[in-house]
Scaffold this motif. Structure first.
Motif, short mmCIF file in Angstrom:
data_model
loop_
_atom_site.label_atom_id
_atom_site.label_comp_id
_atom_site.label_asym_id
_atom_site.label_seq_id
_atom_site.Cartn_x
_atom_site.Cartn_y
_atom_site.Cartn_z
N GLU A 74 27.50 14.04 -23.19
CA GLU A 74 26.35 14.18 -24.09
C GLU A 74 26.34 15.57 -24.71
OE1 GLU A 74 23.08 11.96 -24.48
OE2 GLU A 74 25.00 10.94 -24.72
N GLY A 75 26.63 16.56 -23.88
CA GLY A 75 26.66 17.94 -24.35
C GLY A 75 27.69 18.13 -25.43
N GLN A 76 28.87 17.49 -25.25
CA GLN A 76 29.92 17.59 -26.26
C GLN A 76 29.50 16.92 -27.56
OE1 GLN A 76 33.43 15.87 -24.59
NE2 GLN A 76 33.79 17.60 -23.22
N ALA A 77 28.87 15.74 -27.38
CA ALA A 77 28.49 14.96 -28.57
C ALA A 77 27.42 15.67 -29.38
CB ALA A 77 28.01 13.59 -28.15
N THR A 78 26.51 16.35 -28.68
CA THR A 78 25.39 17.00 -29.38
C THR A 78 25.48 18.52 -29.21
OG1 THR A 78 24.05 16.79 -27.42
CG2 THR A 78 23.87 15.02 -29.05
N GLY A 79 26.72 19.02 -29.18
CA GLY A 79 26.93 20.44 -28.94
C GLY A 79 26.20 21.33 -29.93
N ARG A 80 26.08 20.92 -31.20
CA ARG A 80 25.43 21.76 -32.21
C ARG A 80 23.97 21.97 -31.90
NH1 ARG A 80 27.02 18.19 -37.18
NH2 ARG A 80 26.55 16.72 -35.55
N LEU A 81 23.38 21.03 -31.16
CA LEU A 81 21.95 21.14 -30.87
C LEU A 81 21.66 22.22 -29.82
CD1 LEU A 81 20.89 17.40 -30.80
CD2 LEU A 81 20.49 19.07 -32.59
N SER A 82 22.71 22.76 -29.21
CA SER A 82 22.45 23.82 -28.25
C SER A 82 21.96 25.09 -28.96
CB SER A 82 23.69 24.10 -27.41
OG SER A 82 24.76 24.44 -28.27
N VAL A 83 22.21 25.19 -30.29
CA VAL A 83 21.64 26.29 -31.08
C VAL A 83 20.18 25.93 -31.34
CG1 VAL A 83 21.80 27.53 -33.28
CG2 VAL A 83 23.87 26.62 -32.20
N PRO A 84 19.24 26.90 -31.18
CA PRO A 84 17.84 26.56 -31.43
C PRO A 84 17.65 25.95 -32.81
CG PRO A 84 18.04 28.74 -30.47
CD PRO A 84 19.42 28.26 -30.74
N TRP A 85 16.83 24.92 -32.89
CA TRP A 85 16.73 24.11 -34.10
C TRP A 85 16.31 24.91 -35.35
CZ3 TRP A 85 18.83 20.20 -36.07
CH2 TRP A 85 18.24 19.46 -37.08
N PRO A 86 15.27 25.78 -35.28
CA PRO A 86 14.90 26.52 -36.49
C PRO A 86 16.03 27.41 -37.00
CG PRO A 86 13.21 26.71 -34.80
CD PRO A 86 14.38 26.07 -34.17
N LEU A 87 16.77 28.02 -36.05
CA LEU A 87 17.88 28.87 -36.44
C LEU A 87 18.95 28.04 -37.12
CD1 LEU A 87 19.30 31.63 -36.36
CD2 LEU A 87 20.20 31.00 -34.12
N TRP A 88 19.18 26.85 -36.56
CA TRP A 88 20.20 25.96 -37.14
C TRP A 88 19.81 25.54 -38.55
CZ3 TRP A 88 24.90 24.79 -37.34
CH2 TRP A 88 25.36 23.57 -37.82
N ARG A 89 18.53 25.24 -38.74
CA ARG A 89 18.06 24.85 -40.08
C ARG A 89 18.24 25.99 -41.08
NH1 ARG A 89 14.56 20.50 -40.81
NH2 ARG A 89 14.68 21.12 -43.00
N PHE A 90 17.97 27.22 -40.62
CA PHE A 90 18.12 28.39 -41.48
C PHE A 90 19.58 28.56 -41.89
CE2 PHE A 90 17.42 32.45 -43.26
CZ PHE A 90 18.48 33.26 -42.87
N VAL A 91 20.49 28.44 -40.89
CA VAL A 91 21.92 28.59 -41.18
C VAL A 91 22.37 27.51 -42.15
CG1 VAL A 91 24.25 28.47 -40.15
CG2 VAL A 91 22.43 29.73 -38.99
#
Lengths: 134, 206
Positions: A74-91
């Motif tokens: 699961e961690g591999q499949a959703t690895g990108r989600l380990s970055v906090p979501w607001p930061l990810w949206r900003f990037v």
């Protein structure tokens, strides 16, 4: 009931899979016929043997290991989600801004280009506009 | 014609069974939400029935262990879309059966490394020593065990599910994806072959 028919149904009778009428007929026949009663008793013995069929056991921590494996997958499949979501949206938004040529709005950038001539902003928008039209 | 009407031998256990199914459904829902502890509980509950069902089918311990792992990974992946049309255990056994069937097809394509265990002449299984009744009985049991392993895969699977997992013919038909008549026939033929062996042994005894 004839022996041939009864014999075919003894297995299903033993498994309680016949309707009540047929079940009664088979039971009655088994009561009367030595050969069919013998078949019934043999099938019962076979059931007892099947229950004794050697079994294997898995390691006691099999479930835990599998749980860990699932978590890792699961961690591999959703690895990108380990970055906090607001930061990810900003990037993501920033990347989209840099890659603005992909979007149709990039074709009419002149109206936003009110930077002084030959400033970095002016050159950036000019380049974007050219590549957008090209 | 097959007349099938399941008569529950243990009616008082009906409610208990229903509540167990509810627990299983709730567990599957939790697994669908990604609940790891629910998943581990579910695995603990079904790991031994599943591994033994697979072991009976593929007859190889290590393949059985690998396939069991695969079954539960598929349960985890499919739990979110699980539709309660039958018992959860049937769904798990269906996954196991499909994986076993695929594995055997794969093995056969590769040359089938397992020995040919088709049921032969019962006399071939006889041992020379029949001096004592106890020894004979033990040998007969061992021969029956060996003969069980020599039954065709589908017969073994059907007999196992009926006797050891107490599945009805209807449930077995869903797991093996065959008709009710097919299930009855598989189980009957399996017992008949085993009985022939048993009778052959008894007949040869002094």
């Amino acid at each position: 009931m004839h022996c041939s028919k009864a014999c075919e149904k003894i297995s299903a009778y033993l498994d309680h899979e016949l309707d009540s009428e047929l079940s009664q007929q088979v039971a009655h026949h088994i009561g009367q016929c030595d050969d069919c009663r013998e078949v019934f008793q043999d099938f019962q013995k076979i059931n007892a043997t099947v229950r004794e069929w050697p079994k294997i056991e898995l390691a006691p921590d099999f479930a835990r290991q599998l749980g860990r494996m699932v978590e890792a997958k699961e961690g591999q499949a959703t690895g990108r989600l380990s970055v906090p979501w607001p930061l990810w949206r900003f990037v993501q938004s920033f990347i989209r801004l840099l890659d603005a040529t992909r979007y149709s709005s990039a074709q009419t950038l002149d109206e936003f280009n009110d930077f002084p001539p030959f400033s970095m902003g002016y050159i950036y928008f000019k380049l974007l506009d050219q590549s957008g039209r090209g | 014609m097959v007349v099938i009407k399941r008569q529950s031998p243990a009616a008082p256990g009906g409610n208990e069974s229903a509540s167990m199914e509810d627990i299983d459904f709730n567990t599957i829902k939790a697994i669908g939400r990604g609940d790891r502890s629910a998943f581990e509980l579910f695995v603990k509950k079904y790991q031994n029935p599943v591994v033994n069902f697979i072991f009976r089918y593929v007859r190889d311990r290590f393949t059985a262990q690998d396939l069991t792992q695969e079954v539960f990974l598929k349960v985890f992946q499919g739990a979110g879309e699980f539709e309660p049309r039958g018992k959860v255990s049937n769904w798990v056994f269906t996954i196991a059966f499909n994986l076993c069937a695929n594995e055997l097809k794969r093995q056969k394509r590769r040359g089938y490394p397992y020995p040919d265990l088709s049921l032969g002449d019962p006399a071939e299984l006889e041992c020379p020593a029949h001096d004592q009744a106890g020894t004979r009985k033990k040998e007969l049991e061992e021969d029956l065990m060996a003969a069980l392993d020599r039954l065709p895969e589908n017969q073994r699977a059907a007999l196992w599910l009926r006797v050891n997992e107490d599945l009805s013919y209807l449930e077995i038909s869903q797991v093996l994806n065959i008709s009710l008549a097919g299930v009855e026939s598989l189980i009957f033929r399996a017992r008949k072959q085993l009985r022939q062996l048993m009778r052959g042994r008894n007949g040869s005894s002094p």
